[in-house]
Write a protein that holds these residues in place. Structure first.
Motif, PDB file in Angstrom:
ATOM      1  N   ALA A   1       0.838  -1.197   0.000  1.00 34.42           N
ATOM      2  CA  ALA A   1       0.000   0.000   0.000  1.00 34.42           C
ATOM      3  C   ALA A   1       0.878   1.253   0.000  1.00 34.42           C
ATOM      4  O   ALA A   1       2.021   1.226   0.459  1.00 34.42           O
ATOM      5  N   ILE A   2       0.335   2.333  -0.538  1.00 33.85           N
ATOM      6  CA  ILE A   2       0.978   3.641  -0.430  1.00 33.85           C
ATOM      7  C   ILE A   2       0.599   4.223   0.924  1.00 33.85           C
ATOM      8  O   ILE A   2      -0.567   4.176   1.328  1.00 33.85           O
ATOM      9  N   TRP A   3       1.564   4.788   1.629  1.00 34.61           N
ATOM     10  CA  TRP A   3       1.308   5.370   2.943  1.00 34.61           C
ATOM     11  C   TRP A   3       1.102   6.874   2.820  1.00 34.61           C
ATOM     12  O   TRP A   3       1.756   7.540   2.019  1.00 34.61           O
ATOM     13  N   SER A   4       0.167   7.353   3.610  1.00 34.88           N
ATOM     14  CA  SER A   4      -0.283   8.737   3.520  1.00 34.88           C
ATOM     15  C   SER A   4      -0.320   9.369   4.906  1.00 34.88           C
ATOM     16  O   SER A   4      -0.377   8.663   5.924  1.00 34.88           O
ATOM     17  N   VAL A   5      -0.288  10.710   4.939  1.00 31.81           N
ATOM     18  CA  VAL A   5      -0.410  11.429   6.211  1.00 31.81           C
ATOM     19  C   VAL A   5      -1.494  12.494   6.099  1.00 31.81           C
ATOM     20  O   VAL A   5      -1.683  13.094   5.040  1.00 31.81           O
ATOM     21  N   HIS A   6      -2.198  12.700   7.195  1.00 25.67           N
ATOM     22  CA  HIS A   6      -3.269  13.694   7.276  1.00 25.67           C
ATOM     23  C   HIS A   6      -3.132  14.386   8.628  1.00 25.67           C
ATOM     24  O   HIS A   6      -3.460  13.802   9.657  1.00 25.67           O
ATOM     25  N   CYS A   7      -2.623  15.606   8.613  1.00 25.28           N
ATOM     26  CA  CYS A   7      -2.273  16.265   9.879  1.00 25.28           C
ATOM     27  C   CYS A   7      -3.099  17.531  10.111  1.00 25.28           C
ATOM     28  O   CYS A   7      -3.277  18.349   9.205  1.00 25.28           O
ATOM     29  N   HIS A   8      -3.553  17.676  11.339  1.00 28.55           N
ATOM     30  CA  HIS A   8      -4.248  18.898  11.751  1.00 28.55           C
ATOM     31  C   HIS A   8      -3.282  19.851  12.432  1.00 28.55           C
ATOM     32  O   HIS A   8      -2.214  19.462  12.903  1.00 28.55           O
ATOM     33  N   ASN A   9      -3.701  21.121  12.503  1.00 28.20           N
ATOM     34  CA  ASN A   9      -2.772  22.198  12.825  1.00 28.20           C
ATOM     35  C   ASN A   9      -2.970  22.788  14.219  1.00 28.20           C
ATOM     36  O   ASN A   9      -2.628  23.940  14.461  1.00 28.20           O
ATOM     37  N   ASP A  10      -3.481  22.001  15.153  1.00 26.76           N
ATOM     38  CA  ASP A  10      -3.810  22.530  16.477  1.00 26.76           C
ATOM     39  C   ASP A  10      -2.598  23.138  17.188  1.00 26.76           C
ATOM     40  O   ASP A  10      -2.736  24.086  17.959  1.00 26.76           O
ATOM     41  N   LEU A  11      -1.416  22.602  16.956  1.00 18.20           N
ATOM     42  CA  LEU A  11      -0.193  23.154  17.541  1.00 18.20           C
ATOM     43  C   LEU A  11       0.653  23.881  16.494  1.00 18.20           C
ATOM     44  O   LEU A  11       1.820  24.206  16.757  1.00 18.20           O
ATOM     45  N   GLY A  12       0.080  24.139  15.340  1.00 19.75           N
ATOM     46  CA  GLY A  12       0.817  24.818  14.286  1.00 19.75           C
ATOM     47  C   GLY A  12       1.882  23.956  13.638  1.00 19.75           C
ATOM     48  O   GLY A  12       2.815  24.465  13.024  1.00 19.75           O
ATOM     49  N   LEU A  13       1.745  22.626  13.733  1.00 19.89           N
ATOM     50  CA  LEU A  13       2.786  21.718  13.257  1.00 19.89           C
ATOM     51  C   LEU A  13       2.338  20.837  12.090  1.00 19.89           C
ATOM     52  O   LEU A  13       3.034  19.893  11.729  1.00 19.89           O
ATOM     53  N   ALA A  14       1.203  21.150  11.489  1.00 16.22           N
ATOM     54  CA  ALA A  14       0.653  20.263  10.461  1.00 16.22           C
ATOM     55  C   ALA A  14       1.607  20.087   9.279  1.00 16.22           C
ATOM     56  O   ALA A  14       1.836  18.957   8.818  1.00 16.22           O
ATOM     57  N   VAL A  15       2.149  21.171   8.769  1.00 13.25           N
ATOM     58  CA  VAL A  15       3.059  21.069   7.625  1.00 13.25           C
ATOM     59  C   VAL A  15       4.329  20.332   8.029  1.00 13.25           C
ATOM     60  O   VAL A  15       4.795  19.436   7.317  1.00 13.25           O
ATOM     61  N   ALA A  16       4.891  20.684   9.192  1.00 13.51           N
ATOM     62  CA  ALA A  16       6.113  20.028   9.661  1.00 13.51           C
ATOM     63  C   ALA A  16       5.882  18.539   9.895  1.00 13.51           C
ATOM     64  O   ALA A  16       6.719  17.699   9.537  1.00 13.51           O
ATOM     65  N   ASN A  17       4.744  18.187  10.486  1.00 12.46           N
ATOM     66  CA  ASN A  17       4.433  16.774  10.723  1.00 12.46           C
ATOM     67  C   ASN A  17       4.266  16.016   9.401  1.00 12.46           C
ATOM     68  O   ASN A  17       4.733  14.876   9.252  1.00 12.46           O
ATOM     69  N   SER A  18       3.598  16.643   8.430  1.00 16.00           N
ATOM     70  CA  SER A  18       3.393  15.982   7.139  1.00 16.00           C
ATOM     71  C   SER A  18       4.726  15.710   6.448  1.00 16.00           C
ATOM     72  O   SER A  18       4.957  14.616   5.917  1.00 16.00           O
ATOM     73  N   LEU A  19       5.610  16.693   6.456  1.00 17.18           N
ATOM     74  CA  LEU A  19       6.911  16.520   5.817  1.00 17.18           C
ATOM     75  C   LEU A  19       7.770  15.505   6.563  1.00 17.18           C
ATOM     76  O   LEU A  19       8.520  14.744   5.947  1.00 17.18           O
ATOM     77  N   ALA A  20       7.628  15.449   7.890  1.00 15.41           N
ATOM     78  CA  ALA A  20       8.353  14.422   8.661  1.00 15.41           C
ATOM     79  C   ALA A  20       7.806  13.038   8.341  1.00 15.41           C
ATOM     80  O   ALA A  20       8.558  12.058   8.265  1.00 15.41           O
ATOM     81  N   GLY A  21       6.489  12.941   8.153  1.00 19.21           N
ATOM     82  CA  GLY A  21       5.890  11.667   7.782  1.00 19.21           C
ATOM     83  C   GLY A  21       6.421  11.170   6.449  1.00 19.21           C
ATOM     84  O   GLY A  21       6.555   9.965   6.224  1.00 19.21           O
TER      85      GLY A  21
END
Length: 515
Positions: free
Chosen positions: A199-219
């Motif tokens: 399977a292809i792995w995907s990420v879906h991050c919310h921004n409650d701590l302002g880290l959504a973009v950083a978390n997605s790129l880390a994923g």
């Protein structure tokens, strides 16, 4: 370019973005955004949640029929009814995906689902198995994944991949993750699950701590994910989602580090941002990365001097690469109907009939008589107004007169219709807008509470139309009303009546509260 070097961009503006309080969109508005997302070359468009309402179902079906280049996706809970509804809505799509989910964290399983882990595991597998009857492209999400127990996650994800899930989306539902830990979690899951490579792995991050973009790129970089789920302007529940424009431009600007490509046409980013902002009434903050009005503006003398000598001194991206070009004045009061119709097509605006085009053109000529220079944003705004005027509106604006003088109480007289019957009412207030609202309420008596009021200039100069957003609350419902006009008090009246129409609508929409 190998698959391992390519990142899939999955846009959920029309599903998760619409879960922002007040951000609901009409079928026509969703269709317009979907066509812009296709021009942006988004890989997957999550068009909605088919089982949420008849309106969502019809919007997904219309998008599925209109979009040819992108995969169209519908969300569904892990049950046969939702999945069958999603499959029916997606039937016209050239490429379709069913995205099913179930919560896997102890908190959600116990408090929300009231199910034992073994039941959740079985339900997840059955859902994917059933979805496979309708399409080979199946995405599965373990809701609240970042707060789930890893051993249980491994069992669930191994099971759904075995049943045929082709994409595994790992969501940070409440924005709780931090980049390094989030990326490491995905890496461990991929290492521990025997069939993870299926399977292809995907990420879906919310921004409650302002880290959504950083978390997605880390994923992506640490975890090995090859799909990012995001929205235009970071729109979404609570503090929003990963912003498409930010992850795409991070990947492009720091390409030497990420070594990943996307299919995105970045020159369409600003157009998409403006369209979503105008339709939803959610203004983009000036200092927003990439698409904010100040993103490429320089006030410091030192910075200005550097820019004049070499733009690269203070700019890491070119404004034109994301669509920031000088507005081209394409139409004026001497422009003909064919030129207007051609511009509508270029902007991705489709009218259902010649009568609607004629009505919009009449509105355009009226605006051109009041405003010498017509920008693309003006055309989008007047077409949006025209679409609303053709809906079965319970409240409809007719005319307004207002008087305001220093030292005197502002006064407004508003003529509008309620259920087809015209009313003329007057009111006073602290300012002309307050007087207008009081006048309308004297006849409508809705008891709506105004919780947000904002004005934005649609284009440049003192002749710009004002775009007003009014967020209204009543009986637990929150809606956004949007209106545009060169007269900001008239724009405010249109926005208020737009909000009242949405509150008057009894359409119930199921919110999945997912991801």
């Amino acid at each position: 370019m190998s698959n391992s070097d390519r990142l899939i961009i999955f846009d959920t503006t029309l599903r998760d973005g619409e879960q922002s309080p007040g951000a609901s969109m009409t079928r026509e508005e969703k269709l317009r955004i979907a066509k812009q997302l296709e021009r942006l070359r988004v890989d997957v468009i999550e068009a909605g949640f088919a089982a949420a309402s008849q309106g969502d179902f019809e919007s997904i079906r219309a998008i599925a029929a209109a979009v040819k280049d992108s995969t169209v996706c519908s969300l569904s809970r892990a049950n046969d009814r939702d999945i069958a509804r999603a499959a029916e809505a997606l039937q016209p799509a050239a490429r379709k995906r069913i995205h099913t989910f179930i919560a896997t964290s102890p908190l959600h399983m116990q408090m929300k689902l009231r199910m034992e882990p073994a039941q959740v595991l079985e339900q997840a597998k059955l859902a994917v198995r059933f979805a496979r009857n309708h399409t080979d492209d199946i995405e599965f999400s373990p809701e609240d994944g970042s707060r789930s127990e890893e051993d249980f996650l491994c069992r669930v994800l191994e099971g759904v991949i075995a049943e045929g899930a082709t994409t595994i989306n790992f969501p940070d539902t409440v924005g709780y993750a931090v980049p390094e830990l989030f990326g490491e979690t995905i890496r461990r899951l991929r290492e521990r699950i025997p069939n993870s490579d299926k399977a292809i792995w995907s990420v879906h991050c919310h921004n409650d701590l302002g880290l959504a973009v950083a978390n997605s790129l880390a994923g992506v970089m640490i975890g090995g994910a090859r799909q990012i789920e995001c929205t235009i302007n970071g729109l979404g529940e609570r503090a929003g989602n990963t912003a498409l424009e930010e992850v795409v431009m991070a990947l492009r600007t720091r390409g030497g580090y990420y070594n990943l490509t996307t299919n995105i046409d970045t020159t369409q980013i600003v157009a998409a941002s403006k369209m979503v902002s105008q339709i939803t009434g959610f203004a983009v903050q000036p200092n927003k990365a990439v698409v904010g009005a100040n993103a490429f503006a320089h006030a410091s003398g030192i910075h200005q001097d550097g820019i004049l000598k070499a733009r690269e001194t203070y700019e890491i991206m070119r404004a034109e690469d994301v669509g920031w070009t000088a507005n081209k004045i394409v139409l004026g009061k001497l422009s003909g109907r064919n030129a207007f119709k051609q511009r509508l097509q270029e902007l991705g605006i489709d009218m259902d009939s010649e009568a609607e085009i004629n009505a919009a053109f009449t509105r355009f000529k009226e605006l051109a008589d009041r405003k010498a220079e017509i920008f693309d944003e003006d055309i989008v705004a007047l077409v949006t107004d025209e679409e609303h005027a053709h809906e079965d509106e319970y409240y409809r604006f007719v005319s307004l007169a207002q008087r305001s003088e220093t030292g005197e109480m502002p006064h407004a007289k508003v003529v509008f219709s309620i259920g087809g019957k015209e009313h003329s009412c007057e009111g006073t207030g602290d300012g002309p807008v307050d007087a207008m609202v009081n006048a309308i309420e004297s006849a409508a008596q809705t008891g709506a509470e105004l919780v947000l009021f904002s004005i934005n200039a649609i284009s440049t100069g003192t002749q710009s139309q004002g775009e007003v957003t009014m967020r209204l609350s009543n009986a637990g419902r929150i809606v956004n009303g949007v209106g545009a006009d060169p007269d900001i008090v008239v724009a405010s009246a249109k926005a208020y009546l737009s909000g009242l129409n949405k509150l008057h609508s009894k359409t119930e929409r199921l919110n999945p509260q997912t991801e």
